[in-house]
Design a protein around this motif. Structure first.
Motif, PDB file in Angstrom:
ATOM      1  N   SER A  28       0.810  -1.227   0.000  1.00 15.59           N
ATOM      2  CA  SER A  28       0.000   0.000   0.000  1.00 15.59           C
ATOM      3  C   SER A  28       0.842   1.275   0.000  1.00 15.59           C
ATOM      4  N   LEU A  29       2.146   1.144   0.201  1.00 17.48           N
ATOM      5  CA  LEU A  29       3.017   2.321   0.246  1.00 17.48           C
ATOM      6  C   LEU A  29       3.947   2.303  -0.963  1.00 17.48           C
ATOM      7  N   PRO A  30       3.808   3.252  -1.867  1.00 15.73           N
ATOM      8  CA  PRO A  30       4.650   3.245  -3.079  1.00 15.73           C
ATOM      9  C   PRO A  30       6.125   3.508  -2.790  1.00 15.73           C
ATOM     10  N   PHE A  31       6.419   4.226  -1.709  1.00 12.89           N
ATOM     11  CA  PHE A  31       7.812   4.565  -1.418  1.00 12.89           C
ATOM     12  C   PHE A  31       8.517   3.511  -0.579  1.00 12.89           C
ATOM     13  N   ALA A  32       7.750   2.545  -0.005  1.00 13.25           N
ATOM     14  CA  ALA A  32       8.337   1.542   0.901  1.00 13.25           C
ATOM     15  C   ALA A  32       8.802   0.337   0.100  1.00 13.25           C
ATOM     16  N   SER A  33      10.044  -0.081   0.365  1.00 12.27           N
ATOM     17  CA  SER A  33      10.571  -1.298  -0.265  1.00 12.27           C
ATOM     18  C   SER A  33      10.530  -2.493   0.688  1.00 12.27           C
ATOM     19  N   ASN A  34      10.466  -2.229   2.006  1.00 15.00           N
ATOM     20  CA  ASN A  34      10.400  -3.309   2.999  1.00 15.00           C
ATOM     21  C   ASN A  34      10.051  -2.729   4.356  1.00 15.00           C
ATOM     22  N   ILE A  35       9.367  -3.555   5.173  1.00 12.61           N
ATOM     23  CA  ILE A  35       9.060  -3.194   6.555  1.00 12.61           C
ATOM     24  C   ILE A  35       9.456  -4.382   7.420  1.00 12.61           C
ATOM     25  N   GLY A  36      10.113  -4.083   8.514  1.00 10.75           N
ATOM     26  CA  GLY A  36      10.552  -5.185   9.375  1.00 10.75           C
ATOM     27  C   GLY A  36      10.421  -4.855  10.843  1.00 10.75           C
ATOM     28  N   VAL A  37      10.502  -5.926  11.678  1.00 14.71           N
ATOM     29  CA  VAL A  37      10.454  -5.780  13.137  1.00 14.71           C
ATOM     30  C   VAL A  37      11.769  -6.322  13.671  1.00 14.71           C
ATOM     31  N   VAL A  38      12.404  -5.548  14.526  1.00 15.58           N
ATOM     32  CA  VAL A  38      13.698  -5.915  15.109  1.00 15.58           C
ATOM     33  C   VAL A  38      13.525  -5.998  16.615  1.00 15.58           C
ATOM     34  N   ASN A  39      14.047  -7.109  17.219  1.00 16.13           N
ATOM     35  CA  ASN A  39      13.913  -7.253  18.670  1.00 16.13           C
ATOM     36  C   ASN A  39      14.958  -6.407  19.384  1.00 16.13           C
ATOM     37  N   ALA A  40      14.962  -6.495  20.677  1.00 14.37           N
ATOM     38  CA  ALA A  40      15.835  -5.663  21.483  1.00 14.37           C
ATOM     39  C   ALA A  40      17.302  -5.982  21.271  1.00 14.37           C
ATOM     40  N   ASP A  41      17.604  -7.165  20.773  1.00 11.71           N
ATOM     41  CA  ASP A  41      19.007  -7.549  20.548  1.00 11.71           C
ATOM     42  C   ASP A  41      19.497  -7.131  19.173  1.00 11.71           C
ATOM     43  N   LEU A  68      11.207   0.816   8.481  1.00 11.89           N
ATOM     44  CA  LEU A  68      10.609   0.931   7.145  1.00 11.89           C
ATOM     45  C   LEU A  68      11.704   1.413   6.196  1.00 11.89           C
ATOM     46  N   SER A  69      11.932   0.654   5.134  1.00 10.27           N
ATOM     47  CA  SER A  69      12.955   1.022   4.141  1.00 10.27           C
ATOM     48  C   SER A  69      12.312   1.874   3.039  1.00 10.27           C
ATOM     49  N   ILE A  70      12.759   3.130   2.945  1.00 12.35           N
ATOM     50  CA  ILE A  70      12.228   4.070   1.930  1.00 12.35           C
ATOM     51  C   ILE A  70      13.144   4.001   0.724  1.00 12.35           C
ATOM     52  N   ASP A  71      12.568   3.671  -0.409  1.00 12.38           N
ATOM     53  CA  ASP A  71      13.333   3.474  -1.641  1.00 12.38           C
ATOM     54  C   ASP A  71      13.923   4.818  -2.108  1.00 12.38           C
ATOM     55  N   VAL A  72      15.256   4.867  -2.159  1.00 10.75           N
ATOM     56  CA  VAL A  72      15.931   6.104  -2.583  1.00 10.75           C
ATOM     57  C   VAL A  72      15.623   6.416  -4.046  1.00 10.75           C
ATOM     58  N   SER A  73      15.597   5.402  -4.899  1.00  5.06           N
ATOM     59  CA  SER A  73      15.327   5.647  -6.320  1.00  5.06           C
ATOM     60  C   SER A  73      13.926   6.218  -6.518  1.00  5.06           C
ATOM     61  N   TRP A  74      12.960   5.725  -5.640  1.00  6.23           N
ATOM     62  CA  TRP A  74      11.597   6.278  -5.750  1.00  6.23           C
ATOM     63  C   TRP A  74      11.596   7.740  -5.334  1.00  6.23           C
ATOM     64  N   LEU A  75      12.330   8.075  -4.259  1.00  7.91           N
ATOM     65  CA  LEU A  75      12.395   9.475  -3.813  1.00  7.91           C
ATOM     66  C   LEU A  75      13.050  10.358  -4.879  1.00  7.91           C
ATOM     67  N   GLU A  76      14.115   9.874  -5.492  1.00  4.32           N
ATOM     68  CA  GLU A  76      14.777  10.675  -6.524  1.00  4.32           C
ATOM     69  C   GLU A  76      13.871  10.836  -7.745  1.00  4.32           C
ATOM     70  N   GLY A  77      13.099   9.765  -8.052  1.00  3.47           N
ATOM     71  CA  GLY A  77      12.144   9.911  -9.140  1.00  3.47           C
ATOM     72  C   GLY A  77      11.078  10.942  -8.826  1.00  3.47           C
ATOM     73  N   LEU A  78      10.633  10.940  -7.540  1.00  5.41           N
ATOM     74  CA  LEU A  78       9.654  11.941  -7.116  1.00  5.41           C
ATOM     75  C   LEU A  78      10.218  13.344  -7.293  1.00  5.41           C
ATOM     76  N   LEU A  79      11.484  13.536  -6.882  1.00  7.35           N
ATOM     77  CA  LEU A  79      12.105  14.857  -7.028  1.00  7.35           C
ATOM     78  C   LEU A  79      12.237  15.249  -8.493  1.00  7.35           C
ATOM     79  N   LYS A  80      12.556  14.280  -9.349  1.00  9.40           N
ATOM     80  CA  LYS A  80      12.696  14.577 -10.768  1.00  9.40           C
ATOM     81  C   LYS A  80      11.358  14.971 -11.378  1.00  9.40           C
ATOM     82  N   ARG A  81      10.275  14.324 -10.892  1.00  8.55           N
ATOM     83  CA  ARG A  81       8.957  14.700 -11.413  1.00  8.55           C
ATOM     84  C   ARG A  81       8.543  16.085 -10.903  1.00  8.55           C
TER      85      ARG A  81
END
Length: 588
Positions: free
Chosen positions: A120-133, A198-211
């Motif tokens: 559902s998120l065009p800018f997200a390439s991955n979402i993860g959960v990391v424990n305390a370690d 949440l991993s935000i795709d850099v190429s998507w952000l740069e494409g957004l800036l170019k548009r």
């Protein structure tokens, strides 16, 4: 034909220049000219207008520069707002996911939930959960066990409670460069319990800036708090432009502030090609991130330069056009009619008073009035000249009549002398003959004056020739007289004493009582010329004996009457009597 036209143009130019040369004296100063004075007056009249235009141009330059800065700042604020919206969306998604129990506890449904969120998120390439370690326990994308406890962004997350953004890193799961958004998880007692990333795709952000902002319109870049470039719409150019620049939102020269008091710096930098760029920076308000926007300076201030150039060029153009128009107007409206009137007066000066200046009818009213005044003056001069000519003719006729009557009277006197002296002999007869010669001399002078065209002058050569003829016929012994004289006019007041003086000298030289034999012809020379405003008379006679005759007292008296004196001498066997006298005639 072209040569003739060129010569005519040069002649007109010389005639135009002669207006000033013909004035009384040379120009007294630089402004001693109608054209120059009018130019100075026009310059003084246009100076306030030109000055106001220059001031207006300077104000427009300042206002245009401020507008350009504002446009640049609006661009950077717009790009910063776009990036901020993306990061705010990422933070909101993570905050929503941290409240989901299956996600927080990494339940079996966690991956499905995260995968749905990524879709559902065009800018997200991955979402993860990391424990305390620092171990990834749940991920939207398949991922082998991974430990992130050694990464800088994780170590910072263990100390913070807010949403964090990492630097630019490579995601093995997404196989691309990303910005990691991290939201720390805390237990109720506040202890650290892991994080949601949440991993935000850099190429998507740069494409957004170019548009949003194509590279042809400007360069947009995002920098971390440490000044590292995270993303850009033109990475090669931005790396070259912003290299070594302090990418902070601190106060600097040329900075401008917004309503909230945040300072946006405005700086100028050049690229490797020598083109100058102007850029502004604006903070995103999270993690010290700074957005930068750069535009070519010449394009940013293009219309500014044109507007200001027009503001400065317009008054200059007005002044130049006014001066050129004034120059041509003076030439066509004033000087050409002055030249024409000058030619008209030259025609009148030659005595052609009947000339009518008809061309002046096409001139302005002031020159028409002046032309008619000149014409009326010429008519008045013509009438006065006619009266003077008539008066002069009457005077000349009267003078000639007087000379004629004097000549007739003197001839009667000569006849009486001849009649009374006919019976005398010896010395008395010689004295009567000399007296008759003297009276005849007066008659000859008056006859010359009567026959002259101008009764106020006699010519030296004519006078001496008439005297020579008179003396050759009246002398008691043979006399040969040679005349060598200039044809110089003499005034009438010099004619009578000069003639009598010459007669006395010749009679003395030809008398024979000075040692000249009576039976021998006397050769005489009458010479006269004018030089340096003086009249020189020279009478020479060949005298073989040593004793030379001299001029009598009457000759010296007449010489004194002429304002000079006589000198006696010899020259190669000749007796010479000479004298010089001031000559008052116009031709002397």
């Amino acid at each position: 034909m072209d040569f003739v036209k060129a010569e005519a143009a040069r002649a007109r130019h010389r005639e135009r220049s002669a207006i000033f040369a013909a004035a009384a004296g040379h120009p007294r100063n630089v402004l001693d000219s109608v054209r120059r004075r009018l130019i100075v007056m026009v310059l003084f009249a246009l100076a306030p207008i030109a000055g106001l235009n220059f001031i207006q141009g300077a104000l427009q330059l300042e206002a245009a520069q401020q507008d350009a800065r504002q446009r640049l700042l609006q661009h950077v604020m717009s790009d910063a707002s776009t990036l901020e919206k993306v990061f705010a969306s990422a933070e909101n998604v993570l905050r929503a996911l941290q409240n989901v129990a299956d996600v927080r506890e990494a339940a079996p449904a966690c991956e499905a939930i995260l995968h749905g969120a990524v879709l559902s998120l065009p800018f997200a390439s991955n979402i993860g959960v990391v424990n305390a370690d620092g171990a990834v326990v749940c991920s939207a994308l398949p991922l082998d066990a991974r430990d992130v406890s050694r990464t800088p962004w994780w170590q910072q997350a263990t100390r913070e409670n807010r949403f964090l953004l990492s630097g630019r890193v490579f995601s093995r799961a997404a196989r691309t460069e990303v910005l990691v958004g991290v939201l720390p998880l805390r237990d109720l007692d506040g202890s650290f319990d892991g994080a949601v990333t949440l991993s935000i795709d850099v190429s998507w952000l740069e494409g957004l800036l170019k548009r949003e902002t194509p590279a042809t319109q400007g360069v947009v870049a995002l920098f971390s708090a440490q000044g590292a470039e995270l993303l850009s719409n033109a990475p090669p150019l931005s790396a070259m432009l912003f290299a070594g620049q302090p990418m902070t939102a601190g106060t600097s020269e040329g900075a401008s502030g917004d309503a909230s008091g945040t300072i946006h710096a405005l700086r100028e930098v050049g690229n490797a090609g020598g083109r100058s760029f102007t850029f502004a920076t604006a903070p995103l308000g999270r993690d010290g991130l700074v957005a930068a926007f750069a535009m070519p300076t010449d394009r940013l201030f293009r219309w500014t330069v044109l507007t200001v150039a027009a503001s400065f060029a317009l008054p200059t153009l007005i002044v130049v056009v006014s001066l050129v128009g004034l120059w041509l107007a003076v030439d066509r409206i004033v000087l050409q009619w002055l030249l024409y009137l000058r030619r008209v007066t030259a025609v009148y000066a030659q005595g052609h008073y009947g000339f009518r200046p008809t061309r002046i009818d096409a001139a302005p009213s002031e020159f028409r009035a002046l032309g008619h005044a000149v014409e009326n003056m010429a008519l008045a001069v013509r009438e006065r000249d006619a009266r003077l000519r008539q008066a002069l003719a009457e005077k000349t006729a009267l003078v000639r009549e007087i000379h004629h009557r004097i000549k007739n009277s003197l001839q009667i006197v000569v006849s009486l002398i001849s009649l009374y002296g006919s019976g005398l002999r010896g010395e008395d007869r010689r004295r009567f003959d000399q007296l008759r010669t003297r009276v005849n001399t007066l008659a000859v002078v008056h006859r010359i004056l009567y026959e002259a065209t101008d009764g106020s002058q006699v010519h030296l050569r004519e006078l001496l020739r008439e005297l020579a003829g008179l003396l050759e016929g009246a002398s008691e012994r043979p006399v040969r007289i040679t005349v060598e004289a200039q044809d110089t006019p003499l005034p009438t007041d010099m004619a009578v004493p000069l003639a009598l003086m010459v007669v006395e000298i010749v009679l003395g030289l030809a008398a024979g009582d000075g040692g000249v034999r009576a039976d021998k012809a006397v050769a005489l020379t009458l010479a006269g010329h004018v030089a340096g405003g003086r009249l020189f008379i020279r009478v020479g006679a060949v005298v073989p004996e040593t004793a030379a005759p001299t001029a009598g007292d009457l000759a010296h008296g007449f010489a004194a009457q002429l304002g000079g004196g006589l000198a006696h001498g010899t020259d190669t066997g000749r007796t010479v009597v000479s004298g010089d006298f001031p000559c008052r005639a116009a031709g002397c």
